[in-house]
Write an enzyme that holds these catalytic residues in place. Sequence first.
Site, short mmCIF file in Angstrom:
data_model
loop_
_atom_site.label_atom_id
_atom_site.label_comp_id
_atom_site.label_asym_id
_atom_site.label_seq_id
_atom_site.Cartn_x
_atom_site.Cartn_y
_atom_site.Cartn_z
N GLU A 24 2.71 61.85 35.47
CA GLU A 24 3.54 62.54 35.21
C GLU A 24 3.21 63.72 34.29
O GLU A 24 3.86 65.10 34.53
CB GLU A 24 4.61 61.98 34.80
CG GLU A 24 5.10 60.39 35.41
CD GLU A 24 5.35 59.32 34.43
OE1 GLU A 24 7.43 59.86 35.09
OE2 GLU A 24 5.24 59.12 33.22
N TYR A 56 26.13 79.94 24.87
CA TYR A 56 25.66 79.68 25.60
C TYR A 56 23.99 80.16 26.36
O TYR A 56 23.43 78.60 26.84
CB TYR A 56 26.70 79.14 27.10
CG TYR A 56 26.92 79.89 28.35
CD1 TYR A 56 26.19 80.88 28.26
CD2 TYR A 56 28.02 80.19 27.61
CE1 TYR A 56 26.38 82.14 29.59
CE2 TYR A 56 28.90 81.85 28.27
CZ TYR A 56 27.94 81.51 29.27
OH TYR A 56 28.23 83.01 30.29
N LYS A 101 15.97 62.59 35.19
CA LYS A 101 15.38 62.98 35.01
C LYS A 101 14.95 61.76 36.76
O LYS A 101 15.04 61.06 36.48
CB LYS A 101 13.92 61.63 34.79
CG LYS A 101 12.09 61.45 34.77
CD LYS A 101 12.13 60.86 33.61
CE LYS A 101 10.73 60.33 34.14
NZ LYS A 101 8.78 59.70 33.57
#
Length: 122
Positions: A24, A56, A101
Amino acid sequence: MTDGDIIMIKGLTIWARHGVFPEENKYGQRFIVDLEAVTDATEVCLTDDISKGASYSYLFECANKVVGGEQHKTLQRIAHRVAEEVLKDERIKEVRVTIKKPFVPLGGILDYSGVSIVRRKY
């Protein structure tokens, strides 16, 4: 979340190298970020001037800085670090950070794993 106006970004996808497993960290993967921040947008509403309040684009910068620029093992740590960055703006009272994820080595089919945390100023 507490009372107030909410600014948000949803579905921000960032390629990053977070995780417990060496693969990963070496190859990376997609992380999806949702942010909701509580603020008082009254001045922006009255003046139509974004410089009078939190935006934002600031949330985007914070998420990109942490998720794209740091390396952590857990989703909880990533979310906490994003919250820390967002709360540096004194106009933001509270933030909810969700990290998703999509590719998780669990041996099954799922849309994503993830965490949501809420942090506030006291």
